[in-house]
Write a protein that holds these residues in place. Structure first.
Motif, mmCIF file in Angstrom:
data_model
loop_
_atom_site.group_PDB
_atom_site.id
_atom_site.type_symbol
_atom_site.label_atom_id
_atom_site.label_comp_id
_atom_site.label_asym_id
_atom_site.label_seq_id
_atom_site.Cartn_x
_atom_site.Cartn_y
_atom_site.Cartn_z
ATOM 1 N N HIS A 213 36.949 36.985 22.464
ATOM 2 C CA HIS A 213 38.157 36.644 21.198
ATOM 3 C C HIS A 213 39.375 37.364 21.568
ATOM 4 O O HIS A 213 40.009 37.155 20.711
ATOM 5 C CB HIS A 213 37.280 37.011 19.882
ATOM 6 C CG HIS A 213 36.022 36.214 19.627
ATOM 7 N ND1 HIS A 213 35.690 34.795 19.805
ATOM 8 C CD2 HIS A 213 34.672 36.477 19.923
ATOM 9 C CE1 HIS A 213 34.623 34.497 19.765
ATOM 10 N NE2 HIS A 213 33.834 35.617 19.819
ATOM 11 N N HIS A 214 39.427 38.062 22.355
ATOM 12 C CA HIS A 214 40.825 38.723 22.720
ATOM 13 C C HIS A 214 41.262 38.432 24.108
ATOM 14 O O HIS A 214 40.809 38.832 25.110
ATOM 15 C CB HIS A 214 40.858 40.266 22.524
ATOM 16 C CG HIS A 214 41.378 40.680 21.629
ATOM 17 N ND1 HIS A 214 42.830 40.808 21.225
ATOM 18 C CD2 HIS A 214 40.818 41.103 20.174
ATOM 19 C CE1 HIS A 214 43.022 41.581 20.024
ATOM 20 N NE2 HIS A 214 41.952 41.436 19.413
ATOM 21 N N PRO A 215 42.055 37.374 24.122
ATOM 22 C CA PRO A 215 42.525 36.922 25.570
ATOM 23 C C PRO A 215 42.994 38.024 26.565
ATOM 24 O O PRO A 215 43.929 38.887 25.881
ATOM 25 C CB PRO A 215 43.809 35.801 25.213
ATOM 26 C CG PRO A 215 43.931 35.747 23.674
ATOM 27 C CD PRO A 215 42.856 36.773 23.262
ATOM 28 N N HIS A 216 42.655 38.106 27.599
ATOM 29 C CA HIS A 216 43.176 38.966 28.561
ATOM 30 C C HIS A 216 42.836 38.492 29.721
ATOM 31 O O HIS A 216 42.206 37.904 30.230
ATOM 32 C CB HIS A 216 42.397 40.390 28.246
ATOM 33 C CG HIS A 216 40.856 40.276 28.633
ATOM 34 N ND1 HIS A 216 40.064 39.761 27.487
ATOM 35 C CD2 HIS A 216 40.221 40.650 29.527
ATOM 36 C CE1 HIS A 216 38.646 39.759 28.080
ATOM 37 N NE2 HIS A 216 39.041 40.205 29.299
ATOM 38 N N HIS A 217 43.450 39.607 30.986
ATOM 39 C CA HIS A 217 43.066 39.100 32.242
ATOM 40 C C HIS A 217 42.399 40.247 32.858
ATOM 41 O O HIS A 217 41.976 41.156 32.132
ATOM 42 C CB HIS A 217 44.439 38.840 33.103
ATOM 43 C CG HIS A 217 45.100 37.720 32.068
ATOM 44 N ND1 HIS A 217 44.646 36.477 32.486
ATOM 45 C CD2 HIS A 217 45.852 37.619 31.399
ATOM 46 C CE1 HIS A 217 45.481 35.706 31.887
ATOM 47 N NE2 HIS A 217 46.382 36.091 31.154
ATOM 48 N N HIS A 218 42.188 40.163 34.441
ATOM 49 C CA HIS A 218 41.233 41.276 34.922
ATOM 50 C C HIS A 218 41.863 41.817 36.106
ATOM 51 O O HIS A 218 42.576 41.270 37.027
ATOM 52 C CB HIS A 218 39.979 40.693 35.327
ATOM 53 C CG HIS A 218 39.256 40.179 34.190
ATOM 54 N ND1 HIS A 218 38.913 39.242 33.524
ATOM 55 C CD2 HIS A 218 38.861 41.170 33.198
ATOM 56 C CE1 HIS A 218 38.071 39.343 32.609
ATOM 57 N NE2 HIS A 218 38.056 40.432 32.343
ATOM 58 N N LEU A 219 41.639 43.149 36.537
ATOM 59 C CA LEU A 219 42.219 43.966 37.753
ATOM 60 C C LEU A 219 40.827 44.476 38.189
ATOM 61 O O LEU A 219 39.958 44.667 37.623
ATOM 62 C CB LEU A 219 42.636 45.229 36.871
ATOM 63 C CG LEU A 219 43.306 46.140 37.754
ATOM 64 C CD1 LEU A 219 44.225 45.781 39.047
ATOM 65 C CD2 LEU A 219 44.208 47.326 36.947
ATOM 66 N N THR B 90 37.490 46.947 46.599
ATOM 67 C CA THR B 90 36.595 47.765 47.394
ATOM 68 C C THR B 90 35.075 48.141 46.696
ATOM 69 O O THR B 90 34.337 47.577 47.187
ATOM 70 C CB THR B 90 37.011 49.286 47.686
ATOM 71 O OG1 THR B 90 38.018 49.163 48.543
ATOM 72 C CG2 THR B 90 35.777 50.077 48.448
ATOM 73 N N CYS B 91 35.382 48.550 45.357
ATOM 74 C CA CYS B 91 34.073 48.733 44.728
ATOM 75 C C CYS B 91 33.531 47.582 43.727
ATOM 76 O O CYS B 91 32.582 47.516 43.036
ATOM 77 C CB CYS B 91 33.840 50.084 44.201
ATOM 78 S SG CYS B 91 34.915 50.126 42.924
ATOM 79 N N GLY B 92 34.688 46.746 43.419
ATOM 80 C CA GLY B 92 34.391 45.366 42.422
ATOM 81 C C GLY B 92 34.392 45.830 41.009
ATOM 82 O O GLY B 92 34.235 44.992 40.207
ATOM 83 N N THR B 93 34.720 47.038 40.749
ATOM 84 C CA THR B 93 35.080 47.522 39.336
ATOM 85 C C THR B 93 36.018 46.519 38.511
ATOM 86 O O THR B 93 36.909 46.135 39.366
ATOM 87 C CB THR B 93 35.673 48.950 39.183
ATOM 88 O OG1 THR B 93 34.557 49.718 39.879
ATOM 89 C CG2 THR B 93 36.132 49.295 37.853
ATOM 90 N N VAL B 94 35.777 46.170 37.391
ATOM 91 C CA VAL B 94 36.546 45.259 36.597
ATOM 92 C C VAL B 94 37.059 46.232 35.692
ATOM 93 O O VAL B 94 36.473 46.666 34.714
ATOM 94 C CB VAL B 94 35.853 43.830 36.274
ATOM 95 C CG1 VAL B 94 36.738 43.189 35.629
ATOM 96 C CG2 VAL B 94 35.518 43.277 37.582
ATOM 97 N N ARG B 95 38.671 45.809 35.060
ATOM 98 C CA ARG B 95 39.295 46.284 33.799
ATOM 99 C C ARG B 95 40.090 45.327 33.253
ATOM 100 O O ARG B 95 40.538 44.555 33.907
ATOM 101 C CB ARG B 95 40.142 47.491 34.384
ATOM 102 C CG ARG B 95 39.518 48.626 35.005
ATOM 103 C CD ARG B 95 39.968 49.855 34.229
ATOM 104 N NE ARG B 95 40.110 49.889 32.685
ATOM 105 C CZ ARG B 95 40.283 50.895 31.948
ATOM 106 N NH1 ARG B 95 40.249 52.246 32.658
ATOM 107 N NH2 ARG B 95 40.691 50.629 30.912
ATOM 108 N N ASP B 96 40.003 45.226 31.628
ATOM 109 C CA ASP B 96 40.680 44.443 31.092
ATOM 110 C C ASP B 96 42.326 44.888 31.235
ATOM 111 O O ASP B 96 42.536 45.915 31.279
ATOM 112 C CB ASP B 96 40.475 44.374 29.822
ATOM 113 C CG ASP B 96 38.953 43.628 29.502
ATOM 114 O OD1 ASP B 96 38.613 43.057 30.426
ATOM 115 O OD2 ASP B 96 38.333 43.661 28.381
#
Ligand code: MN
Ligand code: MN
Ligand code: ZN
Ligand code: ZN
Lengths: 144, 144
Positions: B84-90, B94-100
């Motif tokens: 419900h909060h538009p955002h993208h991803h970083l 290497t390890c596949g970690t995802v951050r908003d």
DNA sequence: TCTTGACTTGGATTGTGTCCATCGTAGGAT
DNA sequence: ATCCTACGATGGACACAATCCAAGTCAAGA
């Protein structure tokens, strides 16, 4: 694009009929084929080429920067020989068709430092999603 | 996020213990779990829940727009309750970690009409790629 | 409490991609 | 032109995510 073959030879590639055929299939920009599609088209020219070789060759081309891997959710990865002109992709949500697009602005410049969380950010890819002209008219159609 | 359960009831969902548990696992935003991770955590609360039900429920939540599916090339899809909060991803290469992340500009506004090729463009997602702090220091590490 | 169709289950199946032991051959050496 | 050999090709096994399915279960309205 036959200079691709030159560049590869220059990099010490052994020139095999299989590699020639894969390069030939990827010739012409604006193509976004899956590995199996590449295999099918290559097999028309060289019937006994194996899937493993197509995967190997595509992987090598990717790590040489000659081809870009495009991940399209759920479906198979697509391979994009248009690697020397930076661009982004417009994907049809229904049939999976991919088109090259050129936004007027690099999204990397719009990610402020405090939104990078200590990452070393290398690249930004934009995927535009929507319906292609034919799927807009007639939903649930065969891929182009 | 327990209003999620309310919203689902409102949409005519039969409220089962399995669905309650999956919703509970997805509680708290900023989580990007794979289906198997969701299954593992759900199984702590309800040991006999099946993988198939987790897949079913996640799929339903996605088509209701309550959860976003994040495709990360090669690896398993990740499920993101922060819908419900538009955002993208970083994403860490290497390890596949995802951050908003929240860029300062919507890339949709940077795709001119003549670059849309008759598509009905609905959305744009940006994937920033790079190395997370720990992978910058020590390459090839275990996922976070 | 009864009934019923929506939901759950585990196992089979599919789709995509990787791995590996073995065979073949491109291309340098002679 | 022929020989050598390390690099590349092959296909079948394997791994993994995700979907499908037939049979059993149960939430919730009557
Ligand atoms: Mn492209
Ligand atoms: Mn997210
Ligand atoms: Zn389409
Ligand atoms: Zn990392």
């Amino acid at each position: 694009m036959s200079d691709l073959l030159e560049r590869l030879r220059g990099r010490g590639w052994r020139m095999t009929s299989q590699r020639r055929v894969v390069a030939q299939v990827l010739d012409g920009d604006h193509v976004h084929l899956t590995a199996d599609e590449v295999h099918a088209r290559a097999a028309l020219l060289l019937p006994e080429i194996s899937r493993a070789t197509v995967y190997n060759t595509l992987g090598e081309l990717v790590s040489l920067g000659e081809v870009i891997e495009v991940a399209t959710d759920g479906r198979a990865r697509r391979y994009d020989p248009n690697a020397h002109h930076p661009h982004h992709h417009l994907v049809c949500s229904t049939c999976g068709t991919v088109r090259d697009v050129h936004p007027t602005r690099d999204p990397l410049t719009d990610l402020p430092v405090e939104e990078r969380f200590g990452f070393t950010v290398a690249a930004a890819e934009v995927t535009y999603r929507g319906l292609c002209p034919s799927c807009t008219r007639a939903p649930a159609q065969a891929p182009a």
